[in-house]
Design a protein around this motif. Structure first.
Motif, short mmCIF file in Angstrom:
data_model
loop_
_atom_site.label_atom_id
_atom_site.label_comp_id
_atom_site.label_asym_id
_atom_site.label_seq_id
_atom_site.Cartn_x
_atom_site.Cartn_y
_atom_site.Cartn_z
N ALA A 1 7.14 3.84 3.37
CA ALA A 1 6.77 2.55 2.80
C ALA A 1 7.87 1.53 3.03
O ALA A 1 7.61 0.33 3.00
CB ALA A 1 6.49 2.70 1.31
N LYS B 1 2.50 1.22 4.22
CA LYS B 1 2.57 1.01 2.77
C LYS B 1 1.52 1.87 2.08
O LYS B 1 1.80 2.56 1.11
CB LYS B 1 2.30 -0.45 2.43
CG LYS B 1 3.34 -1.39 2.88
CD LYS B 1 4.56 -1.34 1.98
CE LYS B 1 5.61 -2.25 2.55
NZ LYS B 1 6.15 -1.79 3.85
N VAL C 1 7.67 -3.37 -1.82
CA VAL C 1 7.49 -1.94 -2.11
C VAL C 1 8.07 -1.63 -3.48
O VAL C 1 7.58 -0.77 -4.21
CB VAL C 1 8.20 -1.07 -1.06
CG1 VAL C 1 7.93 0.39 -1.32
CG2 VAL C 1 7.76 -1.43 0.30
N MET D 1 -0.10 -2.33 -4.02
CA MET D 1 -0.09 -1.77 -2.67
C MET D 1 -1.18 -2.40 -1.81
O MET D 1 -0.92 -2.87 -0.70
CB MET D 1 -0.29 -0.26 -2.77
CG MET D 1 -0.59 0.43 -1.48
SD MET D 1 -1.10 2.12 -1.80
CE MET D 1 -2.78 1.84 -2.28
#
Lengths: 602, 312
Positions: free
Chosen positions: A207, A237, A295, A317
């Motif tokens: 990520a 991600k 993130v 996300m």
């Protein structure tokens, strides 16, 4: 039926990718058609699986692939972004369609495989496969910078991959199973904790959370723009956070220590990465740092351990994937039309590229967490998760809350700089004839920008109840209030009335005049590009200290590891002097030693 | 019907129209007190209304050549809309604490960013070097005050049992003591007072507009209706900021009997404090402001948070 679809949706794109790989450049129509057809098909399959969930392959008792609430949601996300990037690339890509779509389709299949896998070994295989396709895609143009970025990404991701293999070994040792749905490890022993750490590190690297982030800005700057939008901005991600969510929601029973690690990593990632972003000079590199910073919110949300925090993390996300791919794709349009992403050269493009500007503005406001766009809702949920965990004796909650909220103010700051340097401000003389995005590119960015608005305004109607809350699988109690639809209605009403006031309150009184700067025409002399906005506060601590450390590459794990390895190999290098007789001497000496050992032992 | 009610409350009462009128009156109080401090007479009470009506109806609106006119004209309207939304939310939750109107404290904090954001984008869109400079100062100023602002916001949230709904924050204060009636509350109140001073763009934190140096910064190219709408947005924000603080620290506005008088006195107290700070300080440079907010003020707000942990 459903179980076969799982296999098809993983392996058909890979097979189609291999087919595209061998297509000559002349047959680009075929490659384009195949890519569109396969990505559409896999979106249909993902939606079918979403409706038919739960589905298992080969059977429910020993499932190697599982489509449940979480993985079917990830599957839809992966397919949607694959489709959008395919459409965009039709307008962006100029050559090597066969290879590009080959990698794109293989990535699609591999990503779906990793999302649906229930067997840890299968997961590792697809995870490694994705590291390779990432390398290939970033290195498509094979420039020196792209090759270096691709190498860096491959080394960081594959290195953490190796750690994950170790963790999977530990898990097998402790539970004697590889099936993820059977694993429920309490983090009480040292070994189970290590297993969790290795898997968390693999997901951080994928990520792009700190300290495994340093590949991402490089890839963003030097890789092809559609690839950046496709992998680091969206698919990586989705997968990284998917693995982290899977690990912390079902595979491991989290405790305070493990949550604390996530909270620390999350907050540090948010604040540090956005501080680095503040002073970048390149549009794509700046966005790359934001792809790292965001993130942090996802990791933070999962780390709160509350249902609303986790839902917020997962929602962030998908929101991040939407607005960040929109940002990368719009900057791809700028790159293609203006021929540069250097912020000091761009400027004033808003009038020339209205569609691109509007989409970029919407996405920029979303990532800055401005209501009523989608980024606000998920950040708001993460904040609530943090505040809720405060009542559960999480004493450091203030730190997490402040770094999340302050990080969002810093995000606003760096997007203000971007908006000024690229689209607003005084137009640069070089770009007076720049055209707006073509049909394919405009279509993609408009879809993504609309998704930012829809996921924000109708957050409690569409994405949350359908996608997010089933995936979290726990009851969610909001401690705050937010009625995005009413708020949007009111603000829109205000804007409409405002424009009516412009038009109908004595409308004749508009006049265009040249910009007034002391009454002189100093157009080029007084052009402020925006790159230097934050220079006056760069030296102030703590910013000054952080920038000094970043300058010394103290945050780049790749650089640190490189230094460490070179410190050993420096001595080994001395042996390689390129003189044949000395190599022969080494061989002879080695043989003598071996014979001596043999002689002495036997 | 409910929607029409919302739109009415947003546009007329207690939203745009009412808040604008109140904001212009507050602006008059500001000008009058300033004048008295400087041994002048000051303008009559209707001066601000006359100014705004002149801008909205009689002055021509100039468009700088070569800019994105849509963005240029959208931003004043966006600023006014979001400021009106903030004031609608704040007044509704104070009038009906149980209703839970539109948003909680996090939402309002973010909505209060929007007028500054609109000001910056408007400045950027006007393609003027002074405007860009001023807008970048506004952004740096926002960065600087946002850190102590969030930290001081944490104290009322903690004092009201980790609530973010305004209704709960108000009712919790009535049940177990006002936030201001504690050591941590007092410290965080003063920190927030200085932060909102910057939020409202008052001296000593008006370097974004700095008339003598950068000719009003982001406003430089704005004239006529667009400038008038910006002025209204600013007036609304100035009017609503003390109410935001009363809600967090003084248990909200009491609309019944003598309580209302107390609330008005609290309002005037906060307003006069802001005006006095404004009139007794010179404008600071942007780096001085950043050092001030990230240094002493952040330290004070951390002290307030630590005290709040221990229950003071």
């Amino acid at each position: 039926m459903a179980q076969d679809i799982i296999l098809y949706s993983v392996f058909v794109p890979i097979a189609a990718g291999i087919f595209c790989f061998f297509l000559p450049d002349r047959m680009k129509i075929l490659a384009k058609t195949a890519a569109i057809f396969i990505t559409l098909l896999s979106l249909a399959a993902a939606i079918y699986l979403f409706i038919k969930k739960p589905a298992y392959w080969p059977n429910e008792i020993r499932a190697l692939f599982i489509v449940d609430n979480l993985s079917s949601f990830i599957g839809i996300g992966i397919s949607v972004f694959a489709l959008l990037v395919t459409v965009y690339s039709m307008g962006f890509q100029e050559k090597a369609f066969g290879r590009f779509f080959a990698y794109l389709l293989m990535t699609l299949g591999g990503a779906l495989g990793a999302a649906y896998a229930n067997h840890l070994v299968i997961l590792i295989v697809f995870w490694g496969f994705l590291a390779v396709t990432l390398y290939l895609m970033v290195n498509m143009e094979a420039t020196a910078a792209a090759a270096a970025a691709a190498k860096k990404a491959l080394i960081i991701i594959a290195g953490t991959d190796a750690l994950m293999i170790l963790g999977v070994g530990i898990i097998w040792n402790l539970t004697e199973t590889f099936l993820m749905d059977r694993i429920q490890l309490p983090l009480t022993s040292f070994y189970s904790f290590m297993a969790f750490i290795t898997i968390a590190i693999a997901s951080f690297a994928k990520a792009g959370a700190m300290p495994f982030h340093s590949w991402l800005p490089d890839v963003a700057e030097d890789g092809p723009t559609p690839v950046t939008a496709y992998l680091p901005a969206s698919l990586d991600k989705l997968l990284g956070i998917y693995l982290l969510a899977r690990a912390s929601m079902s595979m491991f029973i989290m405790n305070d220590a493990s949550n604390m690690i996530l909270l620390v990593v999350g907050s540090a990632t948010i604040v540090l990465a956005v501080i680095f972003a503040l002073i970048q000079h390149d549009l794509k590199r700046l966005l790359g740092y934001h792809a790292v910073s965001q993130v942090g919110y996802m990791v933070l949300g999962i780390g709160t351990g509350t249902a609303i925090g986790m839902a917020g993390g997962l929602f962030h996300m998908i929101n991040h994937a939407i607005y960040k791919s929109c940002l990368f794709l719009t900057s791809g349009v700028v790159e293609k039309r203006a021929g540069t992403t250097d912020l000091s050269r761009l400027g004033g493009l808003a009038k020339l590229m209205p569609i691109t500007f509007t989409c970029f503005l919407v996405a920029a406001l979303s990532i800055s967490g401005i209501p009523p766009f989608n980024g606000f809702v998920s950040k708001w949920m993460v904040y609530q998760g943090i505040i809720e965990s405060a009542s559960a004796k999480n004493y450091l909650w203030v730190i997490w809350l402040v770094s999340a909220m302050f990080g969002s103010a810093l995000t606003v700051a760096s997007f203000m700089k971007l908006l000024h340097a690229v689209f607003l401000g005084r137009p640069s003389k070089d770009f007076t004839k720049v055209k707006d995005a073509g049909l394919f590119m405009a279509f993609t960015v408009v879809i993504l920008a609309s998704a930012c608005i829809i996921f924000g305004v109708f957050a409690f109607v569409i994405p949350l109840p359908i996608l997010i809350i089933p995936a979290v699988n726990r009851a969610i109690a909001y401690i705050g209030i937010w009625a995005p639809a009413v708020a949007t209605l009111l603000i829109t009403a205000g804007i409409i009335i405002g424009f009516l006031a412009y038009l109908f309150l004595r409308p004749q009184s508009f006049r265009t005049v040249p910009v007034f700067e002391g009454g002189e025409d100093n157009t080029e002399f007084a052009r402020v590009s925006g790159v230097e906005f934050y220079n006056t506060i760069k030296e102030i601590n703590p910013l000054g200290a952080i920038y000094a450390k970043e300058e010394a590459k103290s945050f780049d794990i790749y650089y640190i590891a490189k230094r460490l390895i070179y410190s050993f190999t420096r001595y080994l290098q001395k042996i390689h002097n390129g003189v044949l007789p000395s190599y022969l001497v080494w061989c002879l000496m080695g043989m003598v030693v071996m014979f001596l050992i043999l002689f002495l032992v036997y | 019907m409910k929607i029409l009610g919302y739109i009415f409350s947003f546009l007329v009462f207690p939203g745009f129209l009412f808040s604008s009128i109140m904001g212009l009156l507050v602006g008059w109080v500001d000008r009058k007190v300033t004048a008295r401090v400087q041994w002048r007479v000051g303008p009559p009470w209707y001066q601000n209304f006359v100014d705004v009506v002149k801008l909205l109806l009689y002055k021509e609106t100039l468009i700088p050549a070569g800019v994105s006119a849509g963005t240029f004209f959208l931003m004043p309207v966006l600023a006014a809309s979001s400021a009106s939304l903030v004031s609608t939310i704040m007044l509704m939750v104070n009038a009906f604490p149980k209703s839970g109107f539109i948003g909680d404290v996090i939402v309002v904090v973010y909505l209060m960013i929007m007028p500054s954001l609109a000001l910056m984008l408007g400045g950027f869109a006007s393609a003027n070097a002074y405007a860009s400079l001023g807008a970048s100062r506004e952004m740096k100023l926002m960065l600087s005050y946002e850190l102590p602002f969030i930290l001081s916001l944490v104290v009322p949230i903690m004092k009201s049992g980790f609530a973010v709904k305004f209704g709960t924050i108000i009712s919790h204060q009535h049940a177990s003591g006002l936030t201001i009636a504690s050591a941590s509350g007092v410290i965080s109140f003063f920190v927030m007072l200085l932060c909102v001073q910057a939020k409202a763009g008052f001296i000593p934190f008006d370097m974004a507009e700095a008339e003598t140096e950068i000719i009003s910064g982001p406003f430089i190219e704005y004239s006529g209706k667009a400038l008038g709408i910006f002025k209204l947005a600013k007036a609304i924000l100035t009017f609503i900021i003390p109410i935001f603080m009363i809600t967090l620290y003084f248990g909200g506005i009491n609309f019944k009997g003598w309580g209302f008088i107390t609330s008005v006195l609290e309002y005037v107290l906060i307003l006069v404090l802001m005006i006095l700070i404004k009139n007794t300080n010179p404008r600071v440079r942007i780096d001085q402001a950043v050092r001030f907010f990230w240094g002493p003020l952040t330290a004070f707000s951390i002290i307030a948070v630590v005290l709040a942990y221990w229950g003071f």
